[in-house]
Design a protein around this motif. Structure first.
Motif, PDB file in Angstrom:
ATOM      1  N   ILE A 188       4.758  57.177 -27.911  1.00 31.66           N
ATOM      2  CA  ILE A 188       3.312  56.743 -27.818  1.00 31.66           C
ATOM      3  C   ILE A 188       2.860  55.510 -28.210  1.00 31.66           C
ATOM      4  O   ILE A 188       3.247  54.769 -29.222  1.00 31.66           O
ATOM      5  CB  ILE A 188       2.426  57.611 -29.078  1.00 31.66           C
ATOM      6  N   LEU A 189       2.383  54.581 -27.143  1.00 31.85           N
ATOM      7  CA  LEU A 189       2.093  53.224 -27.274  1.00 31.85           C
ATOM      8  C   LEU A 189       0.639  53.072 -27.811  1.00 31.85           C
ATOM      9  O   LEU A 189      -0.352  53.646 -26.891  1.00 31.85           O
ATOM     10  CB  LEU A 189       2.251  52.541 -26.144  1.00 31.85           C
ATOM     11  N   ILE A 228       9.825  49.530 -22.481  1.00 36.03           N
ATOM     12  CA  ILE A 228       8.719  49.825 -23.009  1.00 36.03           C
ATOM     13  C   ILE A 228       7.537  49.715 -21.611  1.00 36.03           C
ATOM     14  O   ILE A 228       6.460  50.296 -21.375  1.00 36.03           O
ATOM     15  CB  ILE A 228       8.353  48.768 -24.067  1.00 36.03           C
ATOM     16  N   GLN A 229       7.877  48.771 -20.669  1.00 37.60           N
ATOM     17  CA  GLN A 229       7.227  48.568 -19.543  1.00 37.60           C
ATOM     18  C   GLN A 229       7.142  50.027 -18.788  1.00 37.60           C
ATOM     19  O   GLN A 229       5.947  50.326 -18.102  1.00 37.60           O
ATOM     20  CB  GLN A 229       7.843  47.483 -18.816  1.00 37.60           C
ATOM     21  N   TYR A 230       8.239  50.502 -18.886  1.00 35.89           N
ATOM     22  CA  TYR A 230       8.431  51.749 -18.109  1.00 35.89           C
ATOM     23  C   TYR A 230       7.274  53.008 -18.704  1.00 35.89           C
ATOM     24  O   TYR A 230       6.754  53.699 -18.089  1.00 35.89           O
ATOM     25  CB  TYR A 230       9.909  52.309 -17.801  1.00 35.89           C
ATOM     26  N   VAL A 231       7.499  52.754 -19.847  1.00 37.02           N
ATOM     27  CA  VAL A 231       6.740  53.807 -20.588  1.00 37.02           C
ATOM     28  C   VAL A 231       4.974  53.515 -20.719  1.00 37.02           C
ATOM     29  O   VAL A 231       4.326  54.520 -20.135  1.00 37.02           O
ATOM     30  CB  VAL A 231       6.914  53.885 -22.169  1.00 37.02           C
ATOM     31  N   ARG A 232       4.879  52.130 -20.428  1.00 37.40           N
ATOM     32  CA  ARG A 232       3.471  52.013 -20.396  1.00 37.40           C
ATOM     33  C   ARG A 232       2.947  52.308 -18.828  1.00 37.40           C
ATOM     34  O   ARG A 232       1.740  52.701 -18.602  1.00 37.40           O
ATOM     35  CB  ARG A 232       3.393  50.415 -20.481  1.00 37.40           C
ATOM     36  N   GLN A 233       3.833  52.034 -17.980  1.00 34.15           N
ATOM     37  CA  GLN A 233       3.492  52.310 -16.477  1.00 34.15           C
ATOM     38  C   GLN A 233       3.402  53.785 -16.313  1.00 34.15           C
ATOM     39  O   GLN A 233       2.621  54.357 -15.526  1.00 34.15           O
ATOM     40  CB  GLN A 233       4.500  51.618 -15.585  1.00 34.15           C
ATOM     41  N   LYS A 234       4.198  54.662 -16.793  1.00 34.22           N
ATOM     42  CA  LYS A 234       4.265  55.799 -16.575  1.00 34.22           C
ATOM     43  C   LYS A 234       3.225  56.935 -17.369  1.00 34.22           C
ATOM     44  O   LYS A 234       2.686  57.774 -16.870  1.00 34.22           O
ATOM     45  CB  LYS A 234       5.685  56.543 -16.653  1.00 34.22           C
ATOM     46  N   HIS A 235       3.246  56.534 -18.743  1.00 34.89           N
ATOM     47  CA  HIS A 235       2.197  57.358 -19.587  1.00 34.89           C
ATOM     48  C   HIS A 235       1.060  56.707 -20.058  1.00 34.89           C
ATOM     49  O   HIS A 235       0.227  57.330 -20.534  1.00 34.89           O
ATOM     50  CB  HIS A 235       3.055  57.732 -20.713  1.00 34.89           C
ATOM     51  N   GLY A 236       1.183  55.399 -19.726  1.00 31.68           N
ATOM     52  CA  GLY A 236      -0.159  54.680 -20.167  1.00 31.68           C
ATOM     53  C   GLY A 236      -0.359  54.314 -21.556  1.00 31.68           C
ATOM     54  O   GLY A 236       0.948  54.575 -22.440  1.00 31.68           O
ATOM     55  N   ASP A 256      18.552  54.758 -37.876  1.00 33.35           N
ATOM     56  CA  ASP A 256      19.404  55.337 -36.942  1.00 33.35           C
ATOM     57  C   ASP A 256      19.256  57.022 -37.544  1.00 33.35           C
ATOM     58  O   ASP A 256      19.199  57.838 -36.592  1.00 33.35           O
ATOM     59  CB  ASP A 256      20.931  55.013 -37.154  1.00 33.35           C
ATOM     60  N   GLU A 257      19.283  57.103 -38.545  1.00 32.67           N
ATOM     61  CA  GLU A 257      19.359  58.531 -39.410  1.00 32.67           C
ATOM     62  C   GLU A 257      17.971  58.905 -39.065  1.00 32.67           C
ATOM     63  O   GLU A 257      17.659  60.434 -38.806  1.00 32.67           O
ATOM     64  CB  GLU A 257      19.872  58.861 -40.816  1.00 32.67           C
ATOM     65  N   ASN A 258      16.828  58.503 -39.467  1.00 28.16           N
ATOM     66  CA  ASN A 258      15.465  58.961 -39.604  1.00 28.16           C
ATOM     67  C   ASN A 258      14.979  59.094 -37.835  1.00 28.16           C
ATOM     68  O   ASN A 258      13.718  59.783 -37.865  1.00 28.16           O
ATOM     69  CB  ASN A 258      14.477  58.252 -40.523  1.00 28.16           C
ATOM     70  N   VAL A 259      15.188  58.094 -37.107  1.00 31.77           N
ATOM     71  CA  VAL A 259      14.474  58.350 -35.929  1.00 31.77           C
ATOM     72  C   VAL A 259      14.918  59.880 -35.257  1.00 31.77           C
ATOM     73  O   VAL A 259      14.191  60.185 -34.391  1.00 31.77           O
ATOM     74  CB  VAL A 259      14.975  57.080 -35.012  1.00 31.77           C
ATOM     75  N   LYS A 260      16.346  60.204 -35.509  1.00 29.89           N
ATOM     76  CA  LYS A 260      16.902  61.100 -34.980  1.00 29.89           C
ATOM     77  C   LYS A 260      16.028  62.350 -35.646  1.00 29.89           C
ATOM     78  O   LYS A 260      16.233  63.333 -35.072  1.00 29.89           O
ATOM     79  CB  LYS A 260      18.363  61.328 -35.209  1.00 29.89           C
ATOM     80  N   LEU A 261      15.508  62.173 -36.726  1.00 27.22           N
ATOM     81  CA  LEU A 261      14.887  63.209 -37.506  1.00 27.22           C
ATOM     82  C   LEU A 261      13.197  63.392 -37.104  1.00 27.22           C
ATOM     83  O   LEU A 261      12.477  64.154 -37.468  1.00 27.22           O
ATOM     84  CB  LEU A 261      14.942  63.174 -39.001  1.00 27.22           C
ATOM     85  N   CYS A 262      12.756  62.458 -35.982  1.00 23.60           N
ATOM     86  CA  CYS A 262      11.333  62.375 -35.764  1.00 23.60           C
ATOM     87  C   CYS A 262      11.192  63.058 -34.242  1.00 23.60           C
ATOM     88  O   CYS A 262      12.169  63.017 -33.444  1.00 23.60           O
ATOM     89  CB  CYS A 262      10.950  61.118 -35.688  1.00 23.60           C
ATOM     90  N   ARG A 263      10.046  63.526 -34.172  1.00 22.49           N
ATOM     91  CA  ARG A 263       9.882  64.280 -32.818  1.00 22.49           C
ATOM     92  C   ARG A 263       8.840  63.270 -31.832  1.00 22.49           C
ATOM     93  O   ARG A 263       8.885  63.544 -30.654  1.00 22.49           O
ATOM     94  CB  ARG A 263       8.625  65.471 -32.877  1.00 22.49           C
ATOM     95  N   ARG A 264       8.486  62.196 -32.292  1.00 21.90           N
ATOM     96  CA  ARG A 264       7.643  61.115 -31.625  1.00 21.90           C
ATOM     97  C   ARG A 264       8.024  59.913 -32.082  1.00 21.90           C
ATOM     98  O   ARG A 264       8.359  59.739 -32.992  1.00 21.90           O
ATOM     99  CB  ARG A 264       6.096  61.426 -31.599  1.00 21.90           C
ATOM    100  N   LEU A 265       7.841  58.963 -31.161  1.00 21.09           N
ATOM    101  CA  LEU A 265       7.872  57.553 -31.742  1.00 21.09           C
ATOM    102  C   LEU A 265       6.537  56.594 -31.372  1.00 21.09           C
ATOM    103  O   LEU A 265       6.195  56.698 -29.911  1.00 21.09           O
ATOM    104  CB  LEU A 265       8.943  56.844 -30.871  1.00 21.09           C
ATOM    105  N   ILE A 266       5.909  56.219 -32.283  1.00 21.75           N
ATOM    106  CA  ILE A 266       4.582  55.645 -32.026  1.00 21.75           C
ATOM    107  C   ILE A 266       5.019  54.206 -32.142  1.00 21.75           C
ATOM    108  O   ILE A 266       5.476  53.584 -33.182  1.00 21.75           O
ATOM    109  CB  ILE A 266       3.491  55.951 -33.355  1.00 21.75           C
ATOM    110  N   VAL A 267       4.675  53.464 -31.145  1.00 17.20           N
ATOM    111  CA  VAL A 267       4.943  52.001 -30.986  1.00 17.20           C
ATOM    112  C   VAL A 267       3.404  51.375 -31.024  1.00 17.20           C
ATOM    113  O   VAL A 267       2.898  51.592 -30.201  1.00 17.20           O
ATOM    114  CB  VAL A 267       5.573  51.718 -29.972  1.00 17.20           C
ATOM    115  N   LEU A 268       3.311  50.497 -32.124  1.00 14.38           N
ATOM    116  CA  LEU A 268       2.092  49.711 -32.082  1.00 14.38           C
ATOM    117  C   LEU A 268       2.253  48.342 -31.549  1.00 14.38           C
ATOM    118  O   LEU A 268       3.231  47.662 -31.920  1.00 14.38           O
ATOM    119  CB  LEU A 268       1.638  49.351 -33.595  1.00 14.38           C
ATOM    120  N   MET A 269       1.385  47.954 -30.628  1.00 14.72           N
ATOM    121  CA  MET A 269       1.483  46.595 -29.798  1.00 14.72           C
ATOM    122  C   MET A 269       0.385  45.745 -30.103  1.00 14.72           C
ATOM    123  O   MET A 269      -0.802  46.104 -30.227  1.00 14.72           O
ATOM    124  CB  MET A 269       1.738  46.896 -28.396  1.00 14.72           C
ATOM    125  N   THR A 270       0.476  44.512 -30.283  1.00 17.13           N
ATOM    126  CA  THR A 270      -0.453  43.652 -30.669  1.00 17.13           C
ATOM    127  C   THR A 270      -0.755  42.353 -29.450  1.00 17.13           C
ATOM    128  O   THR A 270       0.281  42.184 -28.838  1.00 17.13           O
ATOM    129  CB  THR A 270      -0.412  42.808 -31.943  1.00 17.13           C
TER     130      THR A 270
END
Length: 417
Positions: free
Chosen positions: A330-331, A347-355, A285-299
């Protein structure tokens, strides 16, 4: 006769009058279906051995026939003559004069106070025609025309005068008004073509242009937004050993090597950067608020699709990124994922909108180059600024690295390493 002769009169002299004969005149025009007799009316006016065609248009072009029925010494004869009326580029202007009988006024065309035939004696591109007259009961109707076989720029704006005694009429040729609609349509089509070309070029080289602009004009000073990290890395914990090793290699070795060492970004990776003894929920909770991007790795493993629904770490990260802070996600797909139905709607929304950025193949611990297409795509979605890398990175840049060229996936439009 052409389009230039509209609203003028055409006089056809077809057969000469034979003295001492009784003659009946008939006029006809040959069509594809046969010969059609011409009847007197507004369009055609048969006058003895003459035929006047009023308001001439392109439809009046064709073959005209004049038939004369003669009676001589009790015997009947028939004479027929043809005149073909075709289109030309000449301009004929009529001067119509009504005068009393017995008047001897001179009827002529002049230009610059000189007879037209004398003024254009050498070129003969403008000539006065033969005078035609029609005798009425109390007056005579005269027609004197002038023919322009060729029109030059010097003729525009010049007065051509028709004289009948002391009476004078004139015409002046004016340049045709420009067709602004054609210019407008042409300009619009050219603009649209240019716009489409620019958009195609931009879409093809968008990533390289943005990275070049950032590297040229952005300063090395980090923005004062209260953030400590450029990205929080969220990745699945796969039970499969081979897949887990591949993901761990990417997250713990290759991502730091490229994004941190070569590009100067600062990442928070859970399992590497948290302090021992802290509660997991508080750390995330604390460190996500200190980040500018969220990188999500999918397999592509179906068992990994539900990890965002069951693990508190991912739930907190996604909640803070998408709902509270509006963080850009960033997916990165490690292999092609065919089914997204089991993924969370966010995540489906992010994938559809930003690829998503697609990566194929297995990662090894060999040195990676930040200038391949895959890493350029990742850098494009990272915050738009650059840092001064540590001094040790300069030595790393001088060592050769295996820069495997990325490939475009035609089906998804994504970049593959």
């Amino acid at each position: 006769m052409g389009k230039e002769e509209e609203n003028s009169n055409l006089s056809l002299l077809l057969v000469k009058l034979v003295q001492g004969l009784s003659v009946e005149w008939d006029f006809s025009k040959e069509e594809e279906q046969g010969c059609e007799e011409i009847e007197a009316g507004k369009q055609y006016a048969p006058l003895g051995k003459k035929l006047l065609v009023n308001n001439v248009t392109a439809e009046d072009l064709g073959l005209y026939a004049c038939t004369a029925r003669l009676t001589h010494s009790g015997r009947q004869f028939m004479i027929r003559n043809y005149i073909a009326v075709s289109s030309s580029s000449t301009l004929i202007v009529d001067c119509n004069i009504t005068d009393t009988k017995g008047n001897t006024n001179l009827r002529c065309w002049r230009v610059n106070n000189t007879l037209v035939d004398d003024y254009y004696r050498d070129s003969r591109r403008i000539q006065e025609g033969i005078e035609i007259n029609v005798s009425q009961r109390n007056h005579i109707f005269y027609t004197v025309n002038i023919t322009f076989f060729e029109v030059k720029m010097e003729d525009y704006g010049r007065l051509f005068t028709c004289h009948a005694g002391v009476s004078v009429a004139y015409i002046m040729l004016k340049l045709p008004a420009p067709d602004f609609r054609a210019y407008l349509i042409g300009g619009l089509m050219a603009f649209l073509l240019l716009l489409v070309s620019v958009l195609c070029i931009y879409n093809s080289f968008k990533v390289d242009l943005v990275l070049w602009y950032r590297g040229t004009f952005y300063t090395a000073q980090a923005p004062d937004d209260g953030k400590l990290y450029d990205a929080y890395v969220l990745y699945p914990k796969s039970p499969r050993e081979s897949q887990g090793q591949d993901v761990d290699t990417l997250v713990l070795k290759i991502l730091p090597e490229v994004l941190e060492n070569q590009c100067g970004y600062k990442l928070f990776i859970f399992g590497r950067d948290e302090f021992p003894g802290q509660a997991v929920a508080n750390i995330i909770d604390e460190n996500v608020k200190l980040c500018r991007r969220l990188i999500v790795l999918m397999t592509p493993e179906s068992s990994n699709f539900g990890f965002l629904k069951t693990m508190s770490e991912e739930q907190i990260a996604v909640y803070n990124a998408l709902i509270q802070d509006g963080m850009k996600v960033i997916l990165i797909e490690l292999g092609k994922i065919k089914d997204y139905s089991t993924m969370p709607e966010s995540i489906q929304y992010v994938r559809q909108k930003h690829g998503a950025i697609q990566c194929k193949g297995h990662f090894t611990e060999e040195p990676q180059c930040a200038k391949t297409k895959f890493w350029k795509k990742v850098r494009y979605h990272m915050p738009p600024r650059r840092y001064h890398p540590p001094a040790s990175v300069e030595l790393l840049r001088r060592t050769p690295c295996t820069c495997t060229a990325g490939k475009w996936d035609a089906a998804t439009g994504l970049i593959a390493s």
